[in-house]
Design a protein around this motif. Structure first.
Motif, PDB file in Angstrom:
ATOM      1  N   TRP A 475      70.848 -70.392  42.259  1.00 34.70           N
ATOM      2  CA  TRP A 475      72.292 -70.581  42.181  1.00 34.70           C
ATOM      3  C   TRP A 475      72.744 -70.386  40.752  1.00 34.70           C
ATOM      4  CZ3 TRP A 475      73.832 -74.173  38.722  1.00 34.70           C
ATOM      5  CH2 TRP A 475      72.992 -75.282  38.470  1.00 34.70           C
ATOM      6  N   GLN A 476      74.010 -70.034  40.593  1.00 35.88           N
ATOM      7  CA  GLN A 476      74.563 -69.869  39.259  1.00 35.88           C
ATOM      8  C   GLN A 476      76.025 -70.283  39.290  1.00 35.88           C
ATOM      9  OE1 GLN A 476      74.553 -65.574  38.523  1.00 35.88           O
ATOM     10  NE2 GLN A 476      76.640 -65.470  39.306  1.00 35.88           N
ATOM     11  N   THR A 477      76.484 -70.761  38.174  1.00 32.92           N
ATOM     12  CA  THR A 477      77.914 -70.961  38.057  1.00 32.92           C
ATOM     13  C   THR A 477      78.378 -70.341  36.750  1.00 32.92           C
ATOM     14  OG1 THR A 477      79.661 -72.587  37.747  1.00 32.92           O
ATOM     15  CG2 THR A 477      77.430 -73.370  37.375  1.00 32.92           C
ATOM     16  N   GLU A 478      79.365 -69.464  36.882  1.00 26.03           N
ATOM     17  CA  GLU A 478      79.930 -68.777  35.729  1.00 26.03           C
ATOM     18  C   GLU A 478      81.380 -69.216  35.611  1.00 26.03           C
ATOM     19  OE1 GLU A 478      78.382 -66.727  33.764  1.00 26.03           O
ATOM     20  OE2 GLU A 478      76.691 -65.914  34.876  1.00 26.03           O
ATOM     21  N   ALA A 497      85.779 -65.967  26.908  1.00 28.71           N
ATOM     22  CA  ALA A 497      84.830 -67.007  26.524  1.00 28.71           C
ATOM     23  C   ALA A 497      84.337 -67.670  27.796  1.00 28.71           C
ATOM     24  CB  ALA A 497      85.493 -68.032  25.618  1.00 28.71           C
ATOM     25  N   GLY A 498      83.050 -67.900  27.858  1.00 34.84           N
ATOM     26  CA  GLY A 498      82.521 -68.450  29.102  1.00 34.84           C
ATOM     27  C   GLY A 498      81.283 -69.295  28.898  1.00 34.84           C
ATOM     28  N   ILE A 499      80.947 -69.987  29.972  1.00 44.39           N
ATOM     29  CA  ILE A 499      79.759 -70.841  29.975  1.00 44.39           C
ATOM     30  C   ILE A 499      79.095 -70.680  31.332  1.00 44.39           C
ATOM     31  CG2 ILE A 499      81.255 -72.807  30.623  1.00 44.39           C
ATOM     32  CD1 ILE A 499      79.168 -74.628  29.369  1.00 44.39           C
ATOM     33  N   SER A 500      77.798 -70.683  31.343  1.00 46.65           N
ATOM     34  CA  SER A 500      77.136 -70.560  32.638  1.00 46.65           C
ATOM     35  C   SER A 500      75.866 -71.388  32.709  1.00 46.65           C
ATOM     36  CB  SER A 500      76.829 -69.098  32.938  1.00 46.65           C
ATOM     37  OG  SER A 500      75.582 -68.736  32.408  1.00 46.65           O
ATOM     38  N   PHE A 501      75.574 -71.788  33.917  1.00 46.19           N
ATOM     39  CA  PHE A 501      74.313 -72.457  34.213  1.00 46.19           C
ATOM     40  C   PHE A 501      73.684 -71.735  35.398  1.00 46.19           C
ATOM     41  CE2 PHE A 501      76.807 -75.720  32.212  1.00 46.19           C
ATOM     42  CZ  PHE A 501      75.902 -76.425  31.437  1.00 46.19           C
ATOM     43  N   TYR A 555      76.196 -69.570  26.767  1.00 44.43           N
ATOM     44  CA  TYR A 555      77.578 -69.551  26.282  1.00 44.43           C
ATOM     45  C   TYR A 555      77.847 -68.150  25.772  1.00 44.43           C
ATOM     46  CZ  TYR A 555      76.268 -74.426  26.358  1.00 44.43           C
ATOM     47  OH  TYR A 555      75.786 -75.637  26.778  1.00 44.43           O
ATOM     48  N   TYR A 556      78.972 -67.563  26.198  1.00 45.75           N
ATOM     49  CA  TYR A 556      79.169 -66.170  25.813  1.00 45.75           C
ATOM     50  C   TYR A 556      80.629 -65.873  25.530  1.00 45.75           C
ATOM     51  CZ  TYR A 556      79.975 -66.279  30.864  1.00 45.75           C
ATOM     52  OH  TYR A 556      80.393 -66.624  32.115  1.00 45.75           O
ATOM     53  N   GLY A 557      80.851 -64.820  24.800  1.00 49.40           N
ATOM     54  CA  GLY A 557      82.211 -64.447  24.457  1.00 49.40           C
ATOM     55  C   GLY A 557      82.317 -62.974  24.101  1.00 49.40           C
ATOM     56  N   ARG A 558      83.571 -62.467  24.186  1.00 47.89           N
ATOM     57  CA  ARG A 558      83.784 -61.055  23.837  1.00 47.89           C
ATOM     58  C   ARG A 558      85.210 -60.886  23.342  1.00 47.89           C
ATOM     59  NH1 ARG A 558      82.265 -57.812  28.478  1.00 47.89           N
ATOM     60  NH2 ARG A 558      84.157 -58.631  29.420  1.00 47.89           N
ATOM     61  N   ILE A 559      85.370 -60.071  22.348  1.00 44.75           N
ATOM     62  CA  ILE A 559      86.713 -59.683  21.906  1.00 44.75           C
ATOM     63  C   ILE A 559      86.772 -58.163  21.883  1.00 44.75           C
ATOM     64  CG2 ILE A 559      88.349 -59.652  20.005  1.00 44.75           C
ATOM     65  CD1 ILE A 559      87.375 -62.372  19.185  1.00 44.75           C
TER      66      ILE A 559
END
Lengths: 1006, 483
Positions: A475-478, A497-501, A555-559
């Motif tokens: 399982w994943q949650t984004e 900007a995001g976080i996932s497990f 933890y991820y991000g993009r511009i």
């Protein structure tokens, strides 16, 4: 009515808006629409993805028929990238899109096979021709050794899905992300490239139904000749006669029993001539028929869209009884609940059933028996009993391939539930939030049975049945925010900007039973065998079950920053944490930057008639790799059993050393690319140059046996290597007129791999397999996958110089002649490469009125394939059948030959992995040729169908190669023979032959 | 972070809770695991097991099969990539590793019902087995790496140390320590007993005294002391009939002191049963009848007239009824009858027989040889024991012999009595003498010509270290002379 300008076919679900108002409608399945206009002078705006938007004034008209023009350049194409979509023109990275129709131009069972030859820099090897088998996919060379070298697949946002279990007909498009600017957002899973799979979803407007079907016939089209009965008897007798030469002091040279009528009345007639002359290749590899049916429904209203699909595939292999069936069902739903809130999801259920009859590499399996079964035995005797090598004393006694195919098999059952649910909320006009819960539940249950009738395989065990289950719960949650901000007319940016497990739990259980009272039970009643869970079988050496959980937290991000549509900048970063590395090494940061300049937007090119698009881009960044299985940093005990007091007792042993310093593998990638479109998009050229440097390479390193661990390997970070290469892709529309179009596509990729550093003072590493010598070496300065072996010069002659030289090594005239070191020891060197210098693909499509014709030719050049099977069927006369090449063996009158003099096996000299086995594996293959016919529009209207096409195609029409085995694109070792399964590409130890496939298909749309 | 912590549930790690009597026993049992390595299959071979090598080397064995690598050993043209060297090396060091784990972990286990004495005895078992594995290694490869603990880090390139150092620092201290345990003289379940410890120590001292180490006369005395102890206090008795040894009900009993354990019901079965059936003779239910090793005619002919051991179906056989037709199949050679398990052959294909490492007859002969050397002449006991062996073979007793003549007689009895039990090659290396079956002389080892016309040289004194291992650990180089 709205139609396409290209083929005049109706376009459904075209959006029609009244300019300046909110009013609008969609076309139905036939492209028709009606709209009420409040103002007779309104202007209608027709827009449709992939087509140029058109504005038409409604003044004075009651019927407006519009032909929309396809946007021939893909500039406005929206492509799927990590955590979002972007206009192709906005990208700073290297991303290639493949649409469903390109992907499914031939009948293939899975995505990996469909990808072959589609994208520059994506090398796909279809190594197994067992029905349903997956292909190996490598993006930009091999970037690792023992960590996974497969790209990561993201199916509708679910990361890490096995792409080969899903029905390829459910795919709408795929995007291949190759450079760091596009892959770094996937951090530790991005190093081998990312393949984004987007499946078909609903669409607004009337419901459309499409049905596709094909039937096809596979047939053998290349042959590996072996001895016929007459030749076999001749070679057999000569071999025993030569035994005396090679061992004058040895025991009796004659066979256990002479091949004659007295000894074998069932096999030889009264004149001692063989009664049978069985061609095992022909008897075994019979034409096979396959079929597939696909039904797809798409529809929806203004607020809510849905899709449903059903798929059925029944693929039969050339090898008797081999088969693959897949049933799939998929539903998607997307709802606009409020202006600002959207929810949706998909659910995909797949059941696959593969009947595999070629277990194990090196065993007495079907492909091996095809070459090794002697021609003098029949399939069955007149009384109906099976015949086989075991009927003749002294032969290696494999049952014949047809008996084995019928009585020894594995049923691989795959049951998969895959899907996700998402909520997307518009917090403001600029800010979007999306949360996505994805899951993938996958169970594989492999049922094996080998009959008590199969001598040398399972007779002594009284039949062997096993059931192995492998279950993965993932399982994943984004969760991520997207901010689309227009600063002013010149500048805009998108920030993410995001976080996932995510968590994956893998469980397996293996049970085996032997000694059945009857073959009746197969694997269906394991209680019917007397010996449960036998110890030390090959299938489950010591652990009948295990559980492995693994987790990721990221933890991820993009511009993305856009100035004047000319200057584009992207920066991404991912901070990834994984359970797999050792404590203290669990988190790492993977950043990337990219920039692009759309030169064609500059004033000096804006109005150019020639150059319609010109973009140069560059990117730089880091990705990681951790795919090494769980617990690899931890020291472990292993359990086994031994006998004590007449019973089994459990033993505890040093199992695995562990590595407290185990950390991520890091890949740094630099990419420079240019995209050029000429003549209004008629000519499109994409070119990329890249350098991928992998450091801290993970290798399952063999450790000395003196360490005493039952697992004589440990995962280590062992060094660095570099892949660099160029990719070109050129698509041209050569002729485009109403009735006739001709387009061609050419892709080219050249990758150079070099190992640049190894720990322990750059000492060579032999990763295995060890098949009569180490087959590969990892050496600084050489590419990964370098074959390593002896050099065969030919055979020793009977002249005095040769006799003397041979005697130094205990050899005689007629023995193989190798290069030796000055001290007389065996000389080993790099003798080939298992990865090609370059690959290419040329395709062309011609459309004339209702007819279409296309072909696809693939080039793989500068590569070797190791024909390891030669050991078994060229160097072992008298215990099995041999290749016809032994007829060219050394004799006093045929001294100029690479093949040693035949002799009885007991006195055969050592075989070595050598230059005679490592052959040129380059090839040119006629991948696919298709001729299609579509019913013209007027006929379609009469029949009330929107589309009707029939086509005929042929796959593998030809292959041009010097390789002497069935096919140079091969890997028979992937069942992890030797210590390192990564190093098995292009080693051939009896493969299933590749079929030529004749195919008939139909596509209907309602 | 908790989310990323690895807590294995399916494998034990050194950090796991190991406090249980059964865990301690499983660790001790682990040390026995690789005794099966004495008979384990060679990868890439057909009908080739580690056991084959020790018989092929003697020049007194032949093979029906090519895929055993037999020809390489028949001609003595073998290399560091030839069969068996890698498997012996691997199996013995796996045994060392498992023993090390038991020796260092068992003392740390505290559990209810686990006495110090029980722990000490389990450690004694493991130390005995570690000594046994090393004893094989030094006799085969000479100088080998000394590994006496389970490695904790990646510094695994251990250099070789002299064989004498392995004896002095590992083998002998381990056995002397084990000798101090309270293990019983006999163990019917097949575990290490005091009898096994002392028999092994007798063998170790005898070999230590021999040509490879030249450990001096004191070692002979130490050897004789242990073997006499086994004979007088062990409670072992010679079986009246040779075929008692192939009756599974006699496992771990009577004459047997220490055996590799097999059980048809498990089935961890003795591979030698199928391996020694004549190739494709059709006398058994096995689909693979290998004929992997059989005695040369010259060796059979070297037995004295009337020796019961070469009579039909004692140690060898030359005919047997076909399983299908019942008609007698007569073989073209003698085949080995020492692992002929009738049940396995007729129906079950699962041999229940153990494989013997030490039996009383061996210890009798060790005593005779060692005491003769230690005391300068054969004593009455020594003569009695040799005569007990001869009597069973229906040979006349020997009388008083010179030291040298007695020694030759003992050596020869070892050839006959213990043939194809993987003893002869080690005897040849230890004594540097080879009985010439054709001339009847005792040839010097170096220079002895086998019946296959191959000549033993210095190169035969030690096996090559396998290339797979020296590739990974170049500190092992240079290899043994000749490789």
């Amino acid at each position: 009515k709205v139609t396409s300008s290209q083929d005049n076919l109706p376009l459904p679900a075209v959006s029609i808006k009244v300019k300046g108002t909110a009013a609008g409608t969609l076309t139905d399945a036939n492209g028709s629409y009606t709209i009420q206009l409040s103002n007779a002078n309104s202007v209608l705006v027709f827009s449709y993805t992939g087509f140029a938007t058109q504005e038409v004034s409604a003044a004075g008209k009651s019927t407006i028929n519009v032909q929309l023009k396809e946007v021939s350049s893909s500039l406005n194409e929206v492509v799927v990238i990590g955590y979002g979509t972007a206009k192709k023109s906005d990208l700073t990275g290297s991303v290639t899109t493949v649409k469903a129709e390109q992907l499914l131009d031939k009948p293939v069972p899975n995505l990996s096979q469909a990808l072959q030859g589609k994208v520059a820099g994506v090398d796909v090897s279809v190594n197994s021709n067992a029905p349903g088998a997956a292909a190996k996919v490598r993006i930009r060379g091999i970037g690792s050794i023992n960590s996974n070298v497969d790209p990561i697949y993201v199916v509708d946002g679910v990361v890490g899905v096995d792409p080969n279990s899903i029905n390829p007909n459910d795919i709408a498009s795929i995007e291949v992300l190759k450079d760091a600017s596009s892959t770094a957002i996937y951090g530790v899973r991005g190093a081998n490239g990312v393949i984004m799979v987007t499946t078909k979803r609903g669409r607004k407007g009337a419901t459309t139904v499409s049905y596709e079907a094909n039937v096809n016939r596979s047939e053998l089209y290349r042959h590996v000749p072996t001895l016929n009965s007459k030749e076999f008897v001749k070679i057999y007798n000569e071999s025993f006669a030569n035994g005396a030469k090679f061992d004058p002091t040895g025991a009796v040279q004659t066979p256990a029993k002479e091949l004659n009528h007295t000894n074998f009345p069932l096999l030889f007639d009264a004149n001692n001539n063989p009664i049978y002359d069985t061609n095992w290749e022909k008897e075994t590899y019979q034409p096979a028929y396959s079929q597939s049916h696909q039904l797809n429904i798409q529809g929806g209203s203004d607020k809510s869209i849905y899709s449903m699909s059903l798929g059925y595939l029944n693929q039969n292999g050339l090898t008797p009884t081999s088969n693959f069936k897949r049933y799939s069902v998929k539903m998607t739903m997307d709802n606009d609940i409020k202006d600002w809130l959207k929810i949706g999801g998909s659910l995909n259920g797949i059941f696959g059933r593969q009947r595999l009859v070629t277990d194990g590499n090196g065993g007495l399996n079907v492909p091996r028996a095809v070459s090794e079964e002697v021609p003098i035995v029949p399939i069955k005797y007149p009384d109906g009993t099976w015949a086989g090598n075991y009927d003749i004393e002294g032969l290696e006694g494999a049952p014949n391939p047809i008996q084995t195919a019928n009585e020894r098999y594995t049923i691989n059952n795959t049951l998969q539930a895959l899907g996700n649910i998402y909520i997307q909320a518009k917090i403001s006009s600029e800010l979007d939030f999306k949360t996505d819960f994805g899951f993938n539940l996958n169970t594989q249950k492999n049922n094996f049975y080998s009959s008590a009738a199969l001598k040398h395989l399972s007779a002594d065990q009284g039949g062997v049945a096993s059931v192995n289950t492998n279950t993965t719960y993932f399982w994943q949650t984004e969760n991520y925010l997207t901010w689309n901000k227009k600063i002013n007319d010149h500048q805009r940016f998108t920030a993410l900007a995001g976080i996932s497990f995510s968590r994956s739990v893998y469980e397996r259980a293996n049970v085996e039973t032997q000694n059945f009272i009857s073959d009746f039970f197969q694997f269906n009643n394991l209680g019917a065998g007397s010996l449960r869970s036998a110890a030390g079988s090959d299938e489950n050496p010591s652990t009948p079950g295990a559980l492995y959980p693994g987790s990721l937290n990221s933890y991820y991000g993009r511009i993305s920053y856009n100035i004047d549509e000319k200057y584009l900048f992207t920066a991404t970063g991912r901070y990834d944490g994984s359970s797999r590395p050792a404590d203290g090494h669990k988190f790492a940061f993977f950043p990337s930057v990219g920039a692009a300049w759309r030169v064609s937007q500059e004033d000096f090119l804006k109005n150019s008639q020639t150059i319609s698009n010109l973009k140069v881009r560059a990117s730089f960044g880091y990705t990681g790799n951790q795919e090494i299985g769980n617990y690899r940093s931890l020291p472990q005990f292993s359990t086994n059993q031994t006998a004590q007091n007449g019973a089994a007792v459990i033993t505890l042993l040093p199992g695995y050393l562990g590595n407290p310093n185990l950390k991520w593998e890091k890949t740094r990638q630099i990419d420079g690319g240019i995209e050029l479109g000429l003549f209004g998009g008629r000519v499109n050229l994409d070119a990329d140059y890249y350098q991928r440097t992998t450091s801290d390479i993970l290798l399952q390193t063999p450790i000395p046996f003196t360490a005493g661990f039952t697992n004589a390997n440990v995962y280590k970070n062992i060094g660095s290597m570099k892949n660099s290469g160029v990719e070109l892709s050129l698509n041209t529309v050569n002729i485009q007129s109403t009735d006739f179009t001709w387009s061609t596509g050419f892709i080219f990729a050249a990758n150079q791999n070099k190992v640049t550093k190894l720990n322990d003072g750059n000492a060579d590493i032999f990763p295995g397999p060890n098949f009569l010598g180490q087959n590969y070496v990892i050496r600084v300065g050489a590419p990964i996958g370098s074959f390593y072996g002896m050099t065969r010069l030919g055979t020793y002659g009977d002249n005095p110089a040769d006799v003397a030289a041979a005697a130094l090594h205990g050899l005689k005239p007629g023995d193989r002649k190798y290069i030796y070191n000055p001290d007389g020891s065996n000389y080993y060197s790099i003798i080939g490469r298992s990865n090609p210098k370059w690959t290419g693909n040329f395709n062309s499509t011609i459309k004339y009125k209702s007819w279409d014709f296309s072909f696809d030719i693939r080039f793989v050049q500068g590569v070797n394939t190791a024909a390891n099977f030669k050991h078994s069927v060229e160097d072992r006369q008298t215990i099995s059948n041999s290749l016809a090449t032994v007829l060219n063996g050394w004799t006093p009158t045929n001294q100029n030959t690479m093949i040693s003099q035949v002799r009885n096996y007991k006195y055969a000299q050592d075989s070595h992995f050598d230059t005679w086995w490592v052959e040129d594996g380059s090839f040119i293959r006629g991948q696919n040729f298709v001729l299609g016919y579509s019913l013209p529009a007027p006929t379609l209207q009469k029949l009330h169908v929107s589309r009707f096409r029939i086509y005929a195609s042929v796959q593998n029409l030809f292959v041009i190669t010097d390789y002497t085995g069935y096919d140079p694109e091969v890997d028979t070792f992937n069942n992890s023979y030797g210590s390192n399964p990564a190093f098995t590409q292009n080693i051939d130890f009896f493969a299933n032959p590749r079929p030529r496939i004749w195919n008939l298909g139909v596509q209907v749309g309602f | 972070k908790k989310f990323l912590e690895e807590k294995p549930k399916s494998v034990l790690t050194p950090g796991s809770n190991l406090s249980s009597v059964k865990v301690a026993r499983a660790l001790a049992n682990g040390a026995y695991q690789n005794l099966q390595g004495l008979l384990t299959g060679q990868s890439g071979s057909y009908g080739g097991n580690t056991w084959n090598l020790m018989e092929f080397m003697t020049g007194k064995a032949n093979s029906d099969l090519g895929q055993t690598g037999f020809v390489n050993f028949q001609t003595l043209i073998y290399s560091n990539t030839s069969f068996y060297f890698d498997t012996w090396w691997q199996q013995m060091y796996l045994g060392v590793g498992a023993s090390n784990l038991a020796i260092e972990t068992i003392p740390t286990i505290n559990a209810a019902g686990l006495t110090d004495e029980a722990k000490n005895n389990m450690v004694a078992e493991a130390r005995t087995l570690r000594a046994l594995y090393y004893f094989y290694l030094v006799r085969m490869y000479g100088a080998v790496p000394k590994v006496t603990s389970v490695p904790k880090d990646l510094n695994l390139q251990v250099p070789r140390v002299a064989a004498k150092q392995i004896y002095d620092e590992v083998i002998i201290p381990d056995l002397l320590a084990a000798e101090k345990s309270t293990l019983p003289w006999k163990d019917a379940t097949g575990k290490v007993s005091m009898g096994a410890i002392k028999a092994l120590l007798a063998d170790v001292y005898l070999t230590y005294a021999g040509a490879a180490i030249n450990g001096g006369p004191a070692a002979y005395a130490e050897s004789a002391k242990r073997s006499l102890d086994v004979i007088q206090n062990g409670g072992y008795t010679l079986f009246p009939n040779y075929t008692d040894m192939i009756n599974p009900t006699n496992k771990n009993n009577g004459e047997f002191i220490f055996q590799v354990q097999f059980a048809a019901s498990v089935p961890i079965t003795n591979p030698l049963t199928a391996l020694t059936i004549p190739n494709y003779s059709g006398i058994s239910a096995y689909s693979d009848e290998y004929g992997s090793v059989w005695p040369t005619d010259q060796f059979i002919a070297s037995f004295p007239a009337g020796d019961k051991r070469v009579a039909e179906k004692q140690f060898f056989y030359t005919n047997y009824p076909s399983l299908k037709t019942g008609q007698t199949v007569t073989f073209k050679n003698h085949y080995i009858y020492k692992w002929f398990d009738v049940n396995a052959i007729k129906s079950t294909t699962k041999s229940d027989l153990n494989y013997t490492i030490y039996r009383l007859a061996d210890v009798y002969l060790m005593y005779a040889e060692a005491s003769n050397r230690a005391e300068g002449s054969p004593n009455a006991n020594a003569i009695t024991y040799v005569n007990a062996i001869r009597a069973r073979a229906t040979l006349a007793p020997i009388g008083a012999l010179s030291q040298d003549a007695f020694e030759k007689e003992v050596w020869l009895e070892r050839y006959f009595e213990l043939c194809f039990e993987n003893k002869m090659w080690f005897d040849m290396l230890r004594t540097r003498k080879v009985h010439n079956d054709v001339t009847g002389n005792w040839d010097n080892f170096v220079g002895h010509k086998t019946v296959f016309n191959a000549t033993f040289t210095e190169k035969q004194l030690l096996f090559p270290l396998p290339k797979t291992e020296t590739d990974i650990n170049p500190k092992l180089l240079p290899n043994n002379p000749g490789f």
